[in-house]
Design an enzyme around this catalytic site. Structure first.
Site, short mmCIF file in Angstrom:
data_model
loop_
_atom_site.label_atom_id
_atom_site.label_comp_id
_atom_site.label_asym_id
_atom_site.label_seq_id
_atom_site.Cartn_x
_atom_site.Cartn_y
_atom_site.Cartn_z
N TYR A 1 0.84 -1.20 0.00
CA TYR A 1 0.00 0.00 0.00
C TYR A 1 0.87 1.25 0.00
CZ TYR A 1 -3.67 3.30 1.00
OH TYR A 1 -4.52 4.36 0.90
N PHE B 1 -7.62 21.63 -24.24
CA PHE B 1 -7.89 20.20 -24.34
C PHE B 1 -9.10 19.93 -23.45
CE2 PHE B 1 -7.77 15.74 -23.27
CZ PHE B 1 -7.92 15.24 -24.55
N THR B 2 -9.90 18.97 -23.85
CA THR B 2 -11.21 18.76 -23.22
C THR B 2 -11.14 18.59 -21.71
OG1 THR B 2 -10.98 16.41 -23.77
CG2 THR B 2 -12.25 17.75 -25.30
N ASP C 1 1.82 20.40 -20.21
CA ASP C 1 1.08 19.15 -20.38
C ASP C 1 2.02 18.26 -21.18
OD1 ASP C 1 -0.40 17.00 -21.18
OD2 ASP C 1 -2.26 18.13 -21.48
N LYS D 1 -0.05 7.90 -23.18
CA LYS D 1 0.34 8.25 -24.55
C LYS D 1 1.83 7.98 -24.74
CE LYS D 1 -3.68 10.58 -24.10
NZ LYS D 1 -4.46 10.54 -22.86
N ARG E 1 -13.29 15.47 -33.54
CA ARG E 1 -12.64 16.56 -32.81
C ARG E 1 -13.11 17.87 -33.44
NH1 ARG E 1 -10.14 14.52 -28.01
NH2 ARG E 1 -12.37 14.67 -27.76
N PHE F 1 -18.96 14.69 -25.87
CA PHE F 1 -18.58 13.84 -27.01
C PHE F 1 -18.47 12.37 -26.64
CE2 PHE F 1 -14.19 13.35 -25.63
CZ PHE F 1 -14.03 14.45 -24.81
#
Ligand code: F0G
Length: 486
Positions: A75, A127-128, A218, A261, A385, A452
């Site tokens: 943990y 970005f969303t 980001d 990514k 998009r 979306f």
């Protein structure tokens, strides 16, 4: 020595394969109807080549899988956490890291820590999830990207750059005290995977230092951004992507990261910071929302896979092959005059639905319709998009009408071959040839946030069945009486 051009190839060979399922045209008609013309609502089993996203869809290496077996599922204080923190320090250079279940977990914590109601957060395009968390924290996003980013035909090599004048104007308008940080996204997703330059980041740093504004990177696709810098930015050609990445991070105060990514893993993310006080605050919040600060919602094995993924993903030969494959697909489409966003980006080829389907008005969702048409044609899954992703303005309640109305063909890392890219190109070209048969959509269900993902649609007219009726190339494997399986 021969001057003949030599091909490049992927710097790996394939050890495990996963069968793909092909479907009939009739099957896909039913599947897309049941998915309400939203490719997010399709079952992945019904998809042939899945280009919905490059997020969490990478193939891991044998080295990463071996690391999974060494997951320390304690943990607190898992050894995999310390390995991950070491790798982040080594390649990104940030001293403090808080793991999160994925990128938006880090965005949530960052926004909660730094944004006060009424603040403004500039960024190089929205970005969303990033903007959603800024708004949830009471902030307002302001787009300060260069104008060229909104023009799919502009060949500017760094369409991810911040327009310094826009940033300065915002500071004049609202005051630096009301701008906690600028969000600097690498390989700007909604602009088509477009990079910023190191020179631009240095300028942003200068302005932000003058005004006491922080810069948060980001870093989701920062390695891919580094590759473009290496390719295009003067003076960077002899440097490694690792050196360039280190420079990018050195100019910033921390980063949010979706490891799903760049980092070649199926899940995970982190928030990285330079400031110890902020780190302590982030540790408090991560316990509330994600998990203890040494796992943040990730299993030990997943942290190990990500630590190992960092080392693999930053290699120049990996990035060359990864982005090379995206470019290969893009050039095939360009050769047939299919309208796409240029320059071709790092993680995806973006079809320009506005030019592809000029007969469909934006409020009839041309990009959404094109994703449905592409699926119908060949079982290839892409993502909208455009206006659907842009959502509604929180103040006026009206649709936001983005200048870019795109369909993203997102290439997972190390998953598909060049032959798959050929099939995708042929499928898109087939849609392009029958584009006048594709019609608009009407939204029948609209979620309030990030619509979306779950919005539902139906065709305005019966266009979906007037598209070419013959079975497409990907058809032919039937297993059971219904004809819907391999
Ligand atoms: N930032 C960028 C630039 C992203 O592309 C994403 C996710 C996130 C943050 C959020 O990370 O998904 O791990 O929570 N993009 C995915 C995509 C969803 O398909 O482009 P996450």
């Amino acid at each position: 020595m021969s001057k003949r051009r030599r091909s490049w190839a992927e710097p790996y060979k394939i050890k495990v394969v996963e069968p793909l399922r092909m479907t009939t045209r009739r099957y896909r008609e039913r599947a897309i109807e049941q998915a309400h013309y939203n490719t997010f609502l399709l079952r992945s089993e019904d998809v042939y080549i899945d280009l919905l996203t490059d997020s969490g869809t990478a193939a891991m290496s044998d080295y990463q899988w071996a690391g999974m077996m060494q997951g320390d599922e304690a943990y607190a204080g898992s050894k995999n956490f310390y390995h991950l923190a070491d790798m982040v320090r080594k390649y990104y250079g940030y001293p403090y890291i808080v793991p999160t279940h994925q990128g938006r977990g880090a965005e949530h914590i960052l926004a909660k820590m730094l944004i006060r109601p009424g603040d403004f957060i500039p960024g190089n395009m929205y970005f969303t999830t990033t903007r959603a968390h800024q708004e949830l924290a009471g902030g307002t996003f302001r787009d300060v990207i260069v104008d060229q980013a909104h023009d799919p035909t502009s060949l500017h090599p760094f369409k991810g750059n911040v327009d310094i004048h826009k940033l300065e104007r915002l500071i004049d308008e609202v005051g630096a005290d009301n701008i906690p940080y600028i969000n600097m996204q690498a390989s700007v997703n909604m602009a088509g995977g477009q990079p910023f330059s190191l020179a631009n980041l240095r300028q942003v740093r200068q302005v932000c230092t003058e005004h006491g504004i922080k810069i948060f990177l980001d870093a989701t696709r920062a390695m891919e951004n580094a590759w473009f810098i290496k390719m295009v930015e003067p003076g960077q050609q002899e440097r490694s992507c690792a050196q360039i990445l280190a420079d990018m991070c050195a100019l910033t105060d921390g980063c949010t990261m979706s490891g799903k990514k760049d980092l070649l893993v199926n899940v995970g993310g982190f928030l990285a910071l330079r400031d110890e006080r902020l780190y302590r605050k982030a540790c408090e919040l991560v316990v509330l929302y994600e998990g203890l600060h040494t796992y943040g919602g990730m299993a030990g094995r997943d942290m190990e896979a990500m630590a190992r993924g960092i080392e693999e993903a930053i290699q120049d030969d990996h990035l060359a092959a990864r982005i090379g494959q995206v470019q290969y697909l893009g050039h095939k489409l360009l050769a047939e005059k299919v309208p796409i966003v240029q320059p071709i980006g790092g993680h995806a080829v973006y079809l320009d639905a506005a030019r592809f389907l000029p007969h469909i008005r934006q409020h009839e969702f041309p990009a959404q319709a094109l994703t449905a048409a592409l699926y119908l044609e060949s079982g290839v899954r892409a993502m909208e998009r455009g206006i659907v992703s842009a959502g509604r303005d929180p103040v006026s309640g009206e649709h936001r009408y983005p200048k870019l109305e795109l369909v993203r063909l997102t290439i997972p890392r190390r998953v598909y071959t060049q032959a798959h890219m050929d099939v995708v190109a042929e499928s898109v070209i087939a849609c392009y040839e029958q584009r006048t048969n594709i019609g608009g959509l009407e939204m029948t269900y609209e979620p309030e946030t990030l619509r979306f993902f779950q919005a539902e649609f139906k065709p305005l007219a019966a266009w979906a069945t007037t598209l070419r009726q013959e079975e497409s190339r990907t058809v032919g494997y039937r297993r059971d009486a219904s004809g819907f399986k391999i």
